[in-house]
Design a protein around this motif. Structure first.
Motif, PDB file in Angstrom:
ATOM      1  N   SER A 136     -33.783   7.413 -39.845  1.00 35.27           N
ATOM      2  CA  SER A 136     -34.622   7.903 -41.254  1.00 35.27           C
ATOM      3  C   SER A 136     -34.291   7.252 -42.388  1.00 35.27           C
ATOM      4  O   SER A 136     -34.815   5.880 -42.463  1.00 35.27           O
ATOM      5  CB  SER A 136     -34.342   9.401 -41.469  1.00 35.27           C
ATOM      6  N   GLU A 137     -33.330   7.365 -43.223  1.00 33.71           N
ATOM      7  CA  GLU A 137     -33.265   6.762 -44.356  1.00 33.71           C
ATOM      8  C   GLU A 137     -32.766   5.200 -44.357  1.00 33.71           C
ATOM      9  O   GLU A 137     -33.467   4.404 -45.096  1.00 33.71           O
ATOM     10  CB  GLU A 137     -31.882   7.271 -45.237  1.00 33.71           C
ATOM     11  N   ARG A 138     -32.018   4.984 -43.404  1.00 34.15           N
ATOM     12  CA  ARG A 138     -31.345   3.746 -43.057  1.00 34.15           C
ATOM     13  C   ARG A 138     -32.521   2.845 -42.471  1.00 34.15           C
ATOM     14  O   ARG A 138     -32.897   1.640 -42.960  1.00 34.15           O
ATOM     15  CB  ARG A 138     -30.308   3.564 -42.127  1.00 34.15           C
ATOM     16  N   ALA A 139     -33.325   3.491 -41.566  1.00 38.25           N
ATOM     17  CA  ALA A 139     -34.426   2.439 -40.913  1.00 38.25           C
ATOM     18  C   ALA A 139     -35.764   2.510 -42.033  1.00 38.25           C
ATOM     19  O   ALA A 139     -36.290   1.233 -42.117  1.00 38.25           O
ATOM     20  CB  ALA A 139     -35.119   3.352 -39.698  1.00 38.25           C
ATOM     21  N   PHE A 140     -35.719   3.477 -42.712  1.00 39.25           N
ATOM     22  CA  PHE A 140     -36.789   3.278 -43.732  1.00 39.25           C
ATOM     23  C   PHE A 140     -36.632   2.329 -44.747  1.00 39.25           C
ATOM     24  O   PHE A 140     -37.323   1.461 -45.230  1.00 39.25           O
ATOM     25  CB  PHE A 140     -37.142   4.638 -44.368  1.00 39.25           C
ATOM     26  N   ILE A 141     -35.308   2.368 -45.268  1.00 38.74           N
ATOM     27  CA  ILE A 141     -35.154   1.564 -46.471  1.00 38.74           C
ATOM     28  C   ILE A 141     -34.951  -0.163 -46.040  1.00 38.74           C
ATOM     29  O   ILE A 141     -35.331  -0.761 -46.660  1.00 38.74           O
ATOM     30  CB  ILE A 141     -34.014   1.836 -47.478  1.00 38.74           C
ATOM     31  N   ASN A 142     -34.492  -0.172 -44.804  1.00 35.63           N
ATOM     32  CA  ASN A 142     -34.610  -1.426 -44.153  1.00 35.63           C
ATOM     33  C   ASN A 142     -35.941  -2.111 -43.860  1.00 35.63           C
ATOM     34  O   ASN A 142     -36.260  -3.360 -44.188  1.00 35.63           O
ATOM     35  CB  ASN A 142     -33.880  -1.558 -42.601  1.00 35.63           C
ATOM     36  N   ALA A 197     -22.737   1.358 -40.602  1.00 36.11           N
ATOM     37  CA  ALA A 197     -23.102   1.324 -39.193  1.00 36.11           C
ATOM     38  C   ALA A 197     -22.718   0.085 -38.492  1.00 36.11           C
ATOM     39  O   ALA A 197     -23.114  -0.372 -37.300  1.00 36.11           O
ATOM     40  CB  ALA A 197     -24.610   1.262 -39.144  1.00 36.11           C
ATOM     41  N   GLY A 198     -21.859  -0.824 -39.343  1.00 37.68           N
ATOM     42  CA  GLY A 198     -21.356  -1.990 -38.788  1.00 37.68           C
ATOM     43  C   GLY A 198     -22.248  -3.288 -38.587  1.00 37.68           C
ATOM     44  O   GLY A 198     -22.297  -4.178 -37.927  1.00 37.68           O
ATOM     45  N   GLU A 199     -23.354  -3.358 -39.258  1.00 40.81           N
ATOM     46  CA  GLU A 199     -24.447  -4.136 -39.500  1.00 40.81           C
ATOM     47  C   GLU A 199     -24.649  -4.889 -40.838  1.00 40.81           C
ATOM     48  O   GLU A 199     -24.292  -4.505 -41.610  1.00 40.81           O
ATOM     49  CB  GLU A 199     -25.739  -3.560 -39.142  1.00 40.81           C
ATOM     50  N   ARG A 250     -28.615   0.938 -49.410  1.00 38.12           N
ATOM     51  CA  ARG A 250     -28.873   0.079 -48.247  1.00 38.12           C
ATOM     52  C   ARG A 250     -27.766  -0.606 -47.883  1.00 38.12           C
ATOM     53  O   ARG A 250     -27.385  -0.625 -46.571  1.00 38.12           O
ATOM     54  CB  ARG A 250     -30.092  -0.763 -48.484  1.00 38.12           C
ATOM     55  N   ALA A 251     -26.877  -1.348 -48.737  1.00 37.87           N
ATOM     56  CA  ALA A 251     -25.957  -2.238 -48.292  1.00 37.87           C
ATOM     57  C   ALA A 251     -24.861  -1.063 -47.645  1.00 37.87           C
ATOM     58  O   ALA A 251     -24.118  -1.665 -46.606  1.00 37.87           O
ATOM     59  CB  ALA A 251     -25.089  -2.971 -49.605  1.00 37.87           C
ATOM     60  N   PHE A 252     -24.408  -0.131 -48.375  1.00 39.78           N
ATOM     61  CA  PHE A 252     -23.458   0.767 -47.744  1.00 39.78           C
ATOM     62  C   PHE A 252     -23.815   1.399 -46.480  1.00 39.78           C
ATOM     63  O   PHE A 252     -22.819   1.418 -45.478  1.00 39.78           O
ATOM     64  CB  PHE A 252     -23.058   1.933 -48.724  1.00 39.78           C
ATOM     65  N   ILE A 253     -25.096   1.653 -46.167  1.00 38.05           N
ATOM     66  CA  ILE A 253     -24.959   2.606 -44.903  1.00 38.05           C
ATOM     67  C   ILE A 253     -25.405   1.544 -43.944  1.00 38.05           C
ATOM     68  O   ILE A 253     -25.129   1.850 -42.690  1.00 38.05           O
ATOM     69  CB  ILE A 253     -26.364   3.702 -44.882  1.00 38.05           C
ATOM     70  N   ASN A 254     -25.780   0.207 -44.083  1.00 34.06           N
ATOM     71  CA  ASN A 254     -25.610  -0.665 -43.071  1.00 34.06           C
ATOM     72  C   ASN A 254     -24.443  -1.301 -42.717  1.00 34.06           C
ATOM     73  O   ASN A 254     -24.293  -1.449 -41.604  1.00 34.06           O
ATOM     74  CB  ASN A 254     -26.545  -2.139 -43.567  1.00 34.06           C
ATOM     75  N   LEU A 282     -15.820  -6.382 -44.110  1.00 32.97           N
ATOM     76  CA  LEU A 282     -16.413  -5.119 -44.001  1.00 32.97           C
ATOM     77  C   LEU A 282     -15.883  -4.436 -42.792  1.00 32.97           C
ATOM     78  O   LEU A 282     -15.398  -3.436 -42.715  1.00 32.97           O
ATOM     79  CB  LEU A 282     -17.822  -4.953 -44.407  1.00 32.97           C
ATOM     80  N   LEU A 283     -15.822  -5.164 -41.986  1.00 27.31           N
ATOM     81  CA  LEU A 283     -15.690  -4.698 -40.405  1.00 27.31           C
ATOM     82  C   LEU A 283     -14.170  -4.345 -40.269  1.00 27.31           C
ATOM     83  O   LEU A 283     -14.009  -3.080 -39.627  1.00 27.31           O
ATOM     84  CB  LEU A 283     -16.052  -5.523 -39.205  1.00 27.31           C
ATOM     85  N   ALA A 284     -13.357  -5.091 -41.021  1.00 21.29           N
ATOM     86  CA  ALA A 284     -12.045  -4.910 -40.884  1.00 21.29           C
ATOM     87  C   ALA A 284     -11.614  -3.578 -41.763  1.00 21.29           C
ATOM     88  O   ALA A 284     -10.959  -3.058 -41.509  1.00 21.29           O
ATOM     89  CB  ALA A 284     -10.978  -5.928 -41.512  1.00 21.29           C
ATOM     90  N   LEU A 285     -12.408  -3.560 -42.769  1.00 28.70           N
ATOM     91  CA  LEU A 285     -12.127  -2.505 -43.904  1.00 28.70           C
ATOM     92  C   LEU A 285     -12.547  -1.098 -43.297  1.00 28.70           C
ATOM     93  O   LEU A 285     -11.891   0.122 -43.311  1.00 28.70           O
ATOM     94  CB  LEU A 285     -13.088  -2.523 -45.267  1.00 28.70           C
TER      95      LEU A 285
END
Lengths: 370, 370
Positions: free
Chosen positions: A359-365, B368-370, B361-365, A317-320
């Motif tokens: 917001s979205e990311r912090a919340f769904i995590n 963000a490189g996480e 969730r998988a996508f936005i993480n 994923l990081l390379a992509l």
């Protein structure tokens, strides 16, 4: 373009004249406006890139036409044509541009050969989600740019639907690291394909009709399609058993409604407002439909068809991501229009990502306990 | 309710009769339907819970009325009243129920005293995001349940907007663990307040107008409000410097449009379709507006007003999640209607969370490189 516009205006004037004749001549002159309103039924054609009743997309186009008819009390009656019925799937842009049809339902990235910048208005690798894309379009300057790049083609664009984040794809072997992508033959058109090349894989461009056999016979090792709702219907689980996520290459593929500018501008302002509202209604409805239906299809794939669901490995994923950033920079450098659109897109992406981090990311995590 | 409905129908019949008289009597009987269409201008009142031009909410109500007027070519003309202009902010439900106004713009959780199950149709702690809520409403059975619980009050509900995931809140001290919430006096109304009690904090219910002073004088230690776009305008950064995320208590607060059932049903079917489409259009537009505008406001808060932006500690979030689940179970056990709505809500939440774990969730993480 000037000739086309004149032709369009003349054609519409003719239609109006006909409708006036059909009303009879007994009304007073000052009632003309009312007579037009009462008697005029405008018949439009909508050409689409989708097979008849294709789930979510073909059905979405039909629902849109039906809503416009209901809202206009039958004054705007739009006949929907599936791919190939009036024009081939990939001639929607040209057909609406020249006025063969007044309206089209397709996706902008199909027209990158004519308008390279158009691909930013469907989806790009590691780009905007559906929610973010709609915000860029309506409140971040996106729509204005989209209108600008379509104007020379006598077209008006609007976002008309979105299936949300797609799945990564179907693989006939496990992918454990970036190394497993070396030489991998994967069906992936467009920008995603360009990104694949940069990480050592071999993108293959195949039409939908050839994917299943190619995957089953080993001509390709992997393919992307849409998401569980469409992939289950397509039967791809019979040809490959590994199903990877997330769909880094298409995080929210916007469907477009396009209008012949003369036809749209010739509508009375209430019908213009109706069309704009109906398209926005369709935009949200399609996203809601895919959001609601994908999980049931995913569970069927996993529990009944024993598909193995896996996340892409982190190094891949990081390379992509890195390759995607490079690819977008190259597309932008290609022509000034693409650069202008990319600059707006990138600025919005950086800003909305920062907001969604808290917001979205912090919340769904947090909801997932992570 | 029967009497109210009869009254409503009679009142509308009277209006129609008046409009016919106003047209003059020279038309033929078979033209009556057309005459009604041509001459009838329906005047409605929309009462709201928001101050005049309150960003996103008050302005959203005004835009909705304007769109309906444009789409209907002036046939449905809706005058918008800010809170207190016609009825107080929290009497919107009753006013529309009895027909004082044909339409309201508010949020369902204000009516939990009358309809406890209504609070599931705004937002609940650790519940659905805006995207997910809209999917539940339109394709997961949510709207049908909402209509059922409002039917005894002669009301038809529709989702009309959403500001997305809110911020956690403003604090006058740093929060490093669950222990720092013990005895903490935080302004938080509704279900969030119930959850706070369970983790040892003291929820305080204050109207918006009293929050600033209470926070500045130390009467409360913390408060929640909305998100950067509204919080910046409210000036809360002058009273507290720590700004925590995410808004676990309101992950996507739906605004509602409510209609007096008799008034809505008396509309011709094209105007009904126009109203439904305009409300859906408003629903997506509001979410897009907040999505686009929150980050700029957040950057202003951090860079110009030196607000300290921090994530809630993990142990606190886990405790709040557990307490939220318990709170929702208790609300559900309270009455059969709440149980029925909660069952549908919970089933959808579990399903869509599973899907979003591999998509949004998988996508936005990954992005963000996480």
């Amino acid at each position: 373009m000037r000739n086309l516009m004149v032709l369009g205006k003349l054609a519409f004037a003719g239609l109006l004249a006909l409708s006036l004749v059909a009303c009879g001549g007994s009304e007073k002159a000052e009632d003309t406006a009312k007579v037009e309103k009462k008697a005029e039924t405008i018949h439009w054609k909508m050409v689409t890139t989708w097979p008849k009743n294709f789930p979510g997309l073909g059905t979405g186009a039909e629902a849109l036409a039906k809503n416009i008819k209901a809202m206009s009390n039958g004054r705007l009656d739009i006949k929907v044509y599936a791919a190939g019925e009036l024009v081939p799937a990939l001639e929607v842009f040209d057909a609406v541009s020249r006025g063969t049809a007044e309206m089209g339902h397709s996706a902008s990235y199909y027209w990158k050969g004519k308008v390279p910048a158009a691909q930013f208005f469907t989806t790009v690798p590691f780009g905007l989600t559906a929610l973010e894309f709609n915000a860029w379009i309506e409140f971040g300057g996106g729509l204005k740019l989209w209108e600008e790049i379509y104007a020379p083609f006598n077209l008006i664009p609007m976002p008309a639907g979105n299936p949300g984040v797609q799945m990564g794809g179907w693989f006939n072997k496990e992918i454990n690291s970036l190394a497993d992508f070396q030489g991998l033959k994967m069906r992936m058109p467009g920008l995603g394909g360009e990104v694949l090349k940069k990480v050592g894989a071999s993108p293959i461009n195949l039409p939908g009709s050839e994917i299943f056999t190619a995957l089953q016979t080993g001509t390709i090792d992997a393919t992307e399609w849409v998401g569980p709702y469409n992939d289950l219907a397509f039967g791809l689980y019979k040809a490959a058993k590994y199903y990877y996520y997330p769909g880094w290459h298409e995080p929210g593929s916007a469907v477009e409604a396009i209008f012949n500018k003369d036809a749209f501008n010739a509508l009375p302002s209430d019908l213009q407002a109706i069309v704009r509202s109906a398209v926005q209604q369709a935009n949200l409805s399609m996203l809601s439909e895919f959001t609601a239906r994908n999980n049931a299809a995913l569970q069927t794939l996993v529990n009944e068809h024993h598909v193995i669901l896996k996340p892409y490995p982190q190094d891949l994923l990081l390379a992509l991501k890195k390759a995607s950033d490079e690819t977008l920079e190259e597309v932008a450098a290609n022509d000034p229009e693409s650069q202008k659109v990319y600059d707006s897109f990138k600025k919005f992406l950086d800003s909305v990502s920062a907001w969604h981090d808290v917001s979205e990311r912090a919340f769904i995590n947090a909801r997932a306990g992570e």
